[in-house]
Structures are given as C-alpha cells and as structure tokens.
Design a protein around this motif. Sequence first.
Motif, PDB file in Angstrom:
ATOM      1  N   PHE A 167     -18.765 -29.214   3.225  1.00 58.88           N
ATOM      2  CA  PHE A 167     -19.319 -30.446   2.666  1.00 58.88           C
ATOM      3  C   PHE A 167     -19.067 -30.626   1.172  1.00 58.88           C
ATOM      4  O   PHE A 167     -19.169 -31.743   0.668  1.00 58.88           O
ATOM      5  CB  PHE A 167     -20.817 -30.562   2.960  1.00 58.88           C
ATOM      6  N   ILE A 168     -18.740 -29.560   0.448  1.00 60.44           N
ATOM      7  CA  ILE A 168     -18.457 -29.712  -0.981  1.00 60.44           C
ATOM      8  C   ILE A 168     -17.237 -30.604  -1.224  1.00 60.44           C
ATOM      9  O   ILE A 168     -17.272 -31.462  -2.124  1.00 60.44           O
ATOM     10  CB  ILE A 168     -18.291 -28.341  -1.657  1.00 60.44           C
ATOM     11  N   PRO A 169     -16.120 -30.462  -0.457  1.00 56.82           N
ATOM     12  CA  PRO A 169     -15.001 -31.394  -0.671  1.00 56.82           C
ATOM     13  C   PRO A 169     -15.403 -32.851  -0.479  1.00 56.82           C
ATOM     14  O   PRO A 169     -14.945 -33.738  -1.211  1.00 56.82           O
ATOM     15  CB  PRO A 169     -13.970 -30.950   0.382  1.00 56.82           C
ATOM     16  N   VAL A 170     -16.275 -33.123   0.510  1.00 54.35           N
ATOM     17  CA  VAL A 170     -16.753 -34.497   0.720  1.00 54.35           C
ATOM     18  C   VAL A 170     -17.577 -34.948  -0.486  1.00 54.35           C
ATOM     19  O   VAL A 170     -17.451 -36.091  -0.951  1.00 54.35           O
ATOM     20  CB  VAL A 170     -17.603 -34.577   2.014  1.00 54.35           C
ATOM     21  N   ALA A 171     -18.398 -34.043  -1.006  1.00 47.54           N
ATOM     22  CA  ALA A 171     -19.216 -34.379  -2.174  1.00 47.54           C
ATOM     23  C   ALA A 171     -18.352 -34.658  -3.392  1.00 47.54           C
ATOM     24  O   ALA A 171     -18.636 -35.564  -4.180  1.00 47.54           O
ATOM     25  CB  ALA A 171     -20.192 -33.237  -2.463  1.00 47.54           C
ATOM     26  N   GLU A 172     -17.269 -33.893  -3.566  1.00 44.94           N
ATOM     27  CA  GLU A 172     -16.398 -34.100  -4.716  1.00 44.94           C
ATOM     28  C   GLU A 172     -15.649 -35.420  -4.615  1.00 44.94           C
ATOM     29  O   GLU A 172     -15.490 -36.144  -5.596  1.00 44.94           O
ATOM     30  CB  GLU A 172     -15.418 -32.927  -4.837  1.00 44.94           C
ATOM     31  N   GLU A 173     -15.165 -35.740  -3.417  1.00 47.04           N
ATOM     32  CA  GLU A 173     -14.418 -36.981  -3.239  1.00 47.04           C
ATOM     33  C   GLU A 173     -15.312 -38.208  -3.425  1.00 47.04           C
ATOM     34  O   GLU A 173     -14.871 -39.242  -3.924  1.00 47.04           O
ATOM     35  CB  GLU A 173     -13.780 -37.008  -1.842  1.00 47.04           C
ATOM     36  N   SER A 174     -16.570 -38.108  -3.027  1.00 48.55           N
ATOM     37  CA  SER A 174     -17.475 -39.254  -3.081  1.00 48.55           C
ATOM     38  C   SER A 174     -18.261 -39.348  -4.381  1.00 48.55           C
ATOM     39  O   SER A 174     -18.940 -40.346  -4.622  1.00 48.55           O
ATOM     40  CB  SER A 174     -18.463 -39.182  -1.911  1.00 48.55           C
ATOM     41  N   GLY A 175     -18.180 -38.328  -5.217  1.00 49.24           N
ATOM     42  CA  GLY A 175     -18.959 -38.313  -6.456  1.00 49.24           C
ATOM     43  C   GLY A 175     -20.355 -37.743  -6.296  1.00 49.24           C
ATOM     44  O   GLY A 175     -21.106 -37.630  -7.268  1.00 49.24           O
ATOM     45  N   LEU A 176     -20.720 -37.370  -5.066  1.00 53.19           N
ATOM     46  CA  LEU A 176     -22.042 -36.799  -4.824  1.00 53.19           C
ATOM     47  C   LEU A 176     -22.212 -35.421  -5.447  1.00 53.19           C
ATOM     48  O   LEU A 176     -23.326 -34.907  -5.535  1.00 53.19           O
ATOM     49  CB  LEU A 176     -22.298 -36.693  -3.311  1.00 53.19           C
ATOM     50  N   ILE A 177     -21.096 -34.820  -5.894  1.00 54.74           N
ATOM     51  CA  ILE A 177     -21.163 -33.476  -6.441  1.00 54.74           C
ATOM     52  C   ILE A 177     -22.048 -33.427  -7.679  1.00 54.74           C
ATOM     53  O   ILE A 177     -22.677 -32.403  -7.961  1.00 54.74           O
ATOM     54  CB  ILE A 177     -19.738 -32.964  -6.772  1.00 54.74           C
ATOM     55  N   ILE A 178     -22.144 -34.538  -8.421  1.00 62.01           N
ATOM     56  CA  ILE A 178     -22.999 -34.567  -9.612  1.00 62.01           C
ATOM     57  C   ILE A 178     -24.463 -34.454  -9.196  1.00 62.01           C
ATOM     58  O   ILE A 178     -25.232 -33.655  -9.755  1.00 62.01           O
ATOM     59  CB  ILE A 178     -22.751 -35.852 -10.419  1.00 62.01           C
TER      60      ILE A 178
END
Length: 605
Positions: free
Chosen positions: A397-408
């Motif tokens: 799920f981290i790659p999805v978070a990075e692509e969507s900006g949710l990683i912040i």
Amino acid sequence: MSPTPSPSTFLPRRAAYVFNGQLQQPTTVRQLSRATEALAVSASCQCALDRFFVDAGLYALPVVDVQGRPLALLDRKSFVEFFGRPYIRELFGRRSIVDLLAYEQYDSSPPLVVDEGSTVEDAARMIIDAGMQHMVTGFMVSRQGRYVGMANGHDLLNTITQRKQAELYYLAHYDALTGIPNRALLADRLEQACLEADRKGSLVALLFIDVDRFKQINDSLGHSAGDEVLRRIVSRLKASARQVDAVARLAGDEFVVLMENLSTPEQAELVADRIVASMQEPIAMLGHSLVATVSIGSAIYPRDDDQIHNLLSKADAAMYEAKSAGRNGFCSYTPEMHTYNPASMSLESELRGAIERDELVLFFQPQVGLTDGRVRGVEALLRWHHPRRGLIPPMQFIPVAEESGLIIQLGEWVLRQALAQLCAWQGQGMAPLPVAVNISALQLRQKGFVGFLMAQLAEFAVEPALLELELTETVLMKDVEEVLRTLNEIKALGIRLAIDDFGTGFSSLSYLRRFPIDRLKIDQSFVRDIDSTPVNESIARAIVALANSLSLEIVAEGIEKPAEVAVLRQMHCHEGQGYLFSRPIEAARFPAWLSAHGALELAAA
C-alpha cells in the motif's frame, strides 16, 4: 634515527563472478590507477611541498627508490602540517625525502602497495586490514614490483558499490525467473514510449497476455515444470514480437508486449496473431507433450486512452474478453468492455479512510548492540489491518500512498503515533528508548515540516534525541541545497538523522561529509549471507570502515543468522536489526518482550 619504512605489498588474486547468467571478469586495481608522477627518494622536501601547493587536488605524493620501486606515500595533510611547524622548512627544506622519512618526529607509516592485477574486492580488504588511513591517503599501484600509479580508497569503494548497485538494479527491474523486464521497468518504458508517440504522432500498443489454465500445469507437473514452461513461453513471445518490442512479465503467468512507433493498430494485431499461432506447437516436458495456449488483449495509445495509467487495465479487460470468447485467441479493446483491476481497485479509496477507521497500527522492531546484545532502540514500522484482507504489508500500500499523495498524511500519522507510544511507554516506567521513523521525500519537502516536528515533540514531551528520522539516499540527491537547509534545521532541534538502505542509491559518497547524518543503515541485500558471499562482505566492510572514519554509527539490517552477526561484529559494526533478534512486535507486547530479551545472548548465537 628510525629506519625507512618498508612498503606492504599485496599480490593479485583473480576471480570471475556471475551476473545476469553471464560470466563477468573481475574489476581490477588497474582500472582505478591514476598515473601520478612519483618523486625520487633523493628529491628535496621543498620539491614535494611545491608539488602539493601547485596541485590542490593532490591528496598524496608517491615516492620511489632509484629502481622505481614504491617507497613512501606522503599524505598531503600530515606533510603540510609538519612543514607548518616553526623552523621545519629551514631544517628540512633542502634535505632529501629519505632524510625526512628517517626523522623520528615525522610520522611515516609504511605505504600500502597493491599489484595492478588485484581485484577491487581484494584491495578493499587490504585497505581495511592495513588501516583506515589508506581510505583517505590511498595506496600505490605496482606492476612487477615497480610503481605505476596511485589509487584512492573512495574510488575503490565507489567501484565496488556501483557494481553491486547494478546487480540490485537488475533484481529490481527484471524478472528473476525469465530475465525479462518486470512491472516496474515496463511502467517506465511505457511512459517513455507514450511521450515519444506524442512527439512523433505515432501509436503505442500493449498486448496483455495470460497463459490459459496455467494452474493445471502447476498442479499436474509441479512448479519446477511450470517455471520451465513459462521460460519457453517467453522464448516464443520474443520470437513472435518485433526485435524492437519489449516483452515483460507482470506476475505469475501474465505477460505484456510493449510495441511502440506504430503507424496502424493492425501492426499490433499481426504480432498478436503470430503469438497465438506460435503456442500451438506442443512443449515436451517430463515425458509429456502439452500445449500451453494464451489469451491476448490489446489497447492502443492514444486511440483507446490518452492516460497512460489506464492503458494496462484496458488491455487487461480485452484479454478477459478473449478468455470469455473461448481462450486461445486475441481481442482488441472496445469502449463497451468493463475495465477491472482486482489487485488495486478501491485500494486507494480504502486507504484514505483507514486512519479514520483506526485500521493502521505500528509495530516496533528492536535494534540490538552487536557487542553486548542489548536493545539500543526500535524502528517504527507501519501495518494496515484491513477488515477483509487482514494484515497488509507496507510494500502493497505504500506505493499507492506515494502515487496518490497520501504518503504525507500517513507519514504524519506514523510520526505522531510513534511519539505517543514512546510517551506511553515512559509513563509505564519503561526506560527511554530511541525510536526511528521513516520519512518520505514528499514529507521532507513539505513546507512547515520542521514546525510540525517541533509541535509533536512538545505535545508528547519527548526528548528530541530519542527521535531518529530515516531517509533514503535518493531523498538527499534531489534539490540538494534545499534538503541540506531542512536537515540542518531538523538537526538543530536535537533530532537524529540516519540514511536507510545505504549502498543501494546511485549517489556519490561525498554527501556524507555535507549532510548532518548521525548513522548509516547497511541495506539488507549486503548483509544477507555475508558469511558466505565475498562481495557482500567486502562492501559491508568498506561501508563500516568508512562510517567509522567519519564518526558515524552503523546499523546492519536484515540479520537472520548467527554467522552474519559474527562477521559483522568482527568488522566492528555497532548495531543490528533483523529476524534473528526479533520480528516486528506490536506496541502492547513490546514492554514484556523487552523485559524478557533486553540483553540477547549473542555469544551463544
């Protein structure tokens, strides 16, 4: 008068190695050698001093005897400092270098001399065994006992790590079973192909290929036979595609052919037909003759979609249409087809609400001192307790978070929860324990990030020195000056900084001197089987030695065997982390684990 030191000479040991299935010749010191003109031992000290003043980049000056054999290596720093003393220039300026080397108050250790045919791995071991000063001053290179040049310890380490990085790049971008590009490399090539198509006004085609009933092959003949079938299918895909086309493996029995610079969609159809036809020839396997047919779907850029990320799902939808039509065939995408990607559909939207639904949880993995076995700190690791899918690892799920900006948003949650847990543990009477938190590039570049850190430390009343932020090398290499400014502000708060996965980034080692880093974490790919893999041991030794020379702490990741601990401890690695000590532990269970395992028996391990 002390005698002139004798150089330590090391002769070559050649060893080839295998990379990507091919025998590679070793890199030798000859490729690192720089033909720096040597001084005769009879030359005056003033002559040596003038050489250093004229050439600011000269880090050391070689000295040879009358036969041209290596005799000494004058370190720039110590040599210039010595002649900065009162009256030294008057005493030794006109005297020969051999007189200086015999002078008791001049520190002249024997030079390291390496035969030009030695491998870089052997040279790295020689430097470490002979003393870390050679990492800075370098060493002399000889041929049949005569001086031919100098080499630098940092260049040596760069050469070793670059080769290992090339291997890691291959493992990260190519499929281990078939040797063709994987999903990550395909995505990059697809993006480049579509950009080129926009410039030329051409077309790009994706052929999504799935092996029909492949599970039956695995179940009836076994996975080893199934792997061999996949390799033979790849051979037929390559033979059927154009020479310029890229064949990639997505996962399992799913493949893609990327075709670029097309003028008509019919060109893709011709290749798809050839692939279907090529699969009709039986495959002989374990005394059986089987036919492995395929179903193929295609999508054309920009005809079917001008958004790159939609193209693969549309080719996937066309492939399912071909399966529905009876398999062993080809189908082009049409707007009536329903696109569906079961692996990633709804993951992003579900992740957005995971924080509010209290589905995220932190685990903590201990970091252990390799000399005494005591737990020195923990790393906070994020997990997702999905209500239907169970515990989802971050790699999903981290790659999805990075692509969507949710990683912040996720990163801020992790930081808050880690500090809150640290505060809670201290409230339970547990001794203060440093906690390491991974920080993404997007987080670091967010305006107000330093202020956010200050606010969290104040809210949870945590000493700044108990928080360590882990960054990857790639984070440091973009917008260097801005990153440096931010890191200095963070360091001013008292927070510690570490480089995670050290050795895997394509970056220069020079940043270690510029950035306010406290410690390095050796990537687990260099630690795995370090007791039986000479290349890994050489890299780890060089990294540990370099870190120690720069007064940086060092942590080895991914330790799984007692033998790995023994090697790391022998090379003076400070701390370790991995399954040998403990898997990541839930916060509620950690105090009890720490009480029972606060000092691990490493000697017994």
